[in-house]
Enzyme design. Structure first.
Site, PDB file in Angstrom:
ATOM      1  N   GLN A   1      16.777  49.179 -48.958  1.00  0.00           N
ATOM      2  CA  GLN A   1      17.143  49.003 -47.540  1.00  0.00           C
ATOM      3  C   GLN A   1      16.794  47.611 -47.055  1.00  0.00           C
ATOM      4  OE1 GLN A   1      16.283  53.005 -45.367  1.00  0.00           O
ATOM      5  NE2 GLN A   1      14.611  52.704 -46.823  1.00  0.00           N
TER       6      GLN A   1
ATOM      7  N   GLY B   1      -0.331  65.713 -61.167  1.00  0.00           N
ATOM      8  CA  GLY B   1       0.792  64.943 -60.633  1.00  0.00           C
ATOM      9  C   GLY B   1       1.669  64.260 -61.676  1.00  0.00           C
TER      10      GLY B   1
ATOM     11  N   THR C   1       3.055  65.155 -54.989  1.00  0.00           N
ATOM     12  CA  THR C   1       1.988  65.489 -55.943  1.00  0.00           C
ATOM     13  C   THR C   1       0.771  65.938 -55.111  1.00  0.00           C
ATOM     14  OG1 THR C   1       0.935  63.318 -55.888  1.00  0.00           O
ATOM     15  CG2 THR C   1       2.739  63.586 -57.459  1.00  0.00           C
ATOM     16  N   PRO C   2      -0.274  66.436 -55.770  1.00  0.00           N
ATOM     17  CA  PRO C   2      -1.482  66.776 -55.003  1.00  0.00           C
ATOM     18  C   PRO C   2      -1.996  65.596 -54.171  1.00  0.00           C
ATOM     19  CG  PRO C   2      -1.609  67.720 -57.187  1.00  0.00           C
ATOM     20  CD  PRO C   2      -0.364  66.868 -57.168  1.00  0.00           C
ATOM     21  N   LEU C   3      -1.755  64.356 -54.651  1.00  0.00           N
ATOM     22  CA  LEU C   3      -2.205  63.163 -53.921  1.00  0.00           C
ATOM     23  C   LEU C   3      -1.489  63.026 -52.574  1.00  0.00           C
ATOM     24  CD1 LEU C   3      -3.876  60.415 -54.327  1.00  0.00           C
ATOM     25  CD2 LEU C   3      -1.709  59.432 -55.046  1.00  0.00           C
TER      26      LEU C   3
ATOM     27  N   ARG D   1     -10.701  61.719 -65.230  1.00  0.00           N
ATOM     28  CA  ARG D   1     -12.124  61.915 -64.912  1.00  0.00           C
ATOM     29  C   ARG D   1     -12.414  63.344 -64.482  1.00  0.00           C
ATOM     30  NH1 ARG D   1     -12.885  58.938 -59.005  1.00  0.00           N
ATOM     31  NH2 ARG D   1     -11.331  60.201 -57.964  1.00  0.00           N
TER      32      ARG D   1
ATOM     33  N   TYR E   1      -4.527  49.082 -51.116  1.00  0.00           N
ATOM     34  CA  TYR E   1      -3.590  49.712 -52.072  1.00  0.00           C
ATOM     35  C   TYR E   1      -2.448  48.748 -52.398  1.00  0.00           C
ATOM     36  CZ  TYR E   1      -0.647  53.462 -54.084  1.00  0.00           C
ATOM     37  OH  TYR E   1       0.133  54.252 -54.916  1.00  0.00           O
TER      38      TYR E   1
END
Ligand SMILES: NC(=O)c1ccc[n+]([C@@H]2O[C@H](COP(=O)([O-])OP(=O)(O)OC[C@H]3O[C@@H](n4cnc5c(N)ncnc54)[C@H](O)[C@@H]3O)[C@@H](O)[C@H]2O)c1
Length: 251
Positions: free
Chosen positions: A251, A17, A191-193, A38, A154
């Protein structure tokens, strides 16, 4: 001369990513890149993609204090200094607060926030030896500025990254060690995420509808901003937050 000629740059989460795109950009700009991740297999493929023996990879779990110390020792032996540190590795989880276990909260805050503290503390002595002036770039998110539901751990971690960055920037300025510290805040980047979000057409469409430019970002568009923060073009910037989000937070 390319923007990062002769510089040594360490990128965490470099196997995939945004981290991988950043490693490629930095290498093209003349840096010697240390790729840390990792995931050993993906790391080997990212290193091979750079295709130059001056770069090297290091298997690191960014939550592992001893691993960081080993990596600092390896960089010290190889180069005696570090010029750029990108604390990029991380991931999130979509979960209600009610369903979030303490274990998961700790895992999310460890990979996104503890890692930034560990990386900064461990690498600072090497960054202070940079004759270019060290640059630390910490990966936050628009979720470190504006919250979203079902992403409490998060948002807390990325918000922590944002303010830790400012504290570190002020501390480095007070110490006069020449190290700049800035955070970067991407919006929705493919991205892959994040690719799996688009498996649910409704969720994917909502994300794009929330983005004024009407499309997801490309990892290389974040890497371009990383290059700016790494190089001399941003030499008067420290404690700043660079938003790269297709207009989402406007926004
Ligand atoms: N993609 C987005 O939309 C987006 C938006 C804002 C912020 N971010 C942030 O950008 C960063 C990179 O995300 P990405 O989308 O490129 O994800 P990605 O999954 O494509 O890449 C992340 C990399 O980090 C590595 N990693 C994960 N945990 C690790 C650990 N404990 N130790 C070492 N390496 C580890 C993974 O192996 C992977 O190679 C993350 O911090 C993410 O939160 C992403």
């Amino acid at each position: 001369m390319a923007e990062l000629t002769d510089r040594i740059a360490l990128v965490t989460g470099a196997a995939s990513g945004i981290g991988r795109a950043t490693a490629i950009r930095f290498a093209a700009a003349g840096a010697t890149v240390v790729l840390a991740d990792r995931n050993g297999e993906a790391l080997a493929s990212a290193l091979a993609e750079l295709g130059d023996p001056r770069h090297f990879s290091f298997r690191l779990d960014v939550t592992d204090e001893e691993g960081w110390a080993d990596l600092a020792a390896a960089i010290d032996i190889a180069f005696g200094r570090l010029d750029v540190l990108v604390n990029n590795a991380g991931y999130g989880a979509f979960r209600s607060i009610a369903d979030t276990t303490l274990e998961e909260w700790r895992a999310i805050t460890a990979v996104n926030l503890d890692s930034v503290f560990l990386g900064t503390r461990t690498m600072l002595p090497l960054l202070e030896k940079s004759h270019f002036g060290g640059s630390i770039i910490n990966m936050s998110s628009i979720r470190g500025i504006a919250a979203a539901p079902f992403a409490g751990s998060y948002c807390a971690a990325k918000g922590g990254v944002r303010l830790f960055t400012k504290a570190a920037a002020l501390e480095c300025a007070a110490l006069g060690n020449g190290v700049r510290v800035n955070s970067i805040h991407p919006g929705h980047v493919l991205t892959p995420l994040t690719a799996k979000v688009h498996d649910d057409p409704a969720q994917g469409a909502k994300l794009l509808a929330d983005t004024p430019m009407g499309r997801a970002g490309d990892p290389d568009e974040i890497a371009a901003a990383m290059l700016f923060l790494a190089g001399d073009g941003s030499r008067y910037m420290t404690g700043s937050e660079l938003v790269v989000d297709g207009g989402s937070t406007a926004q």
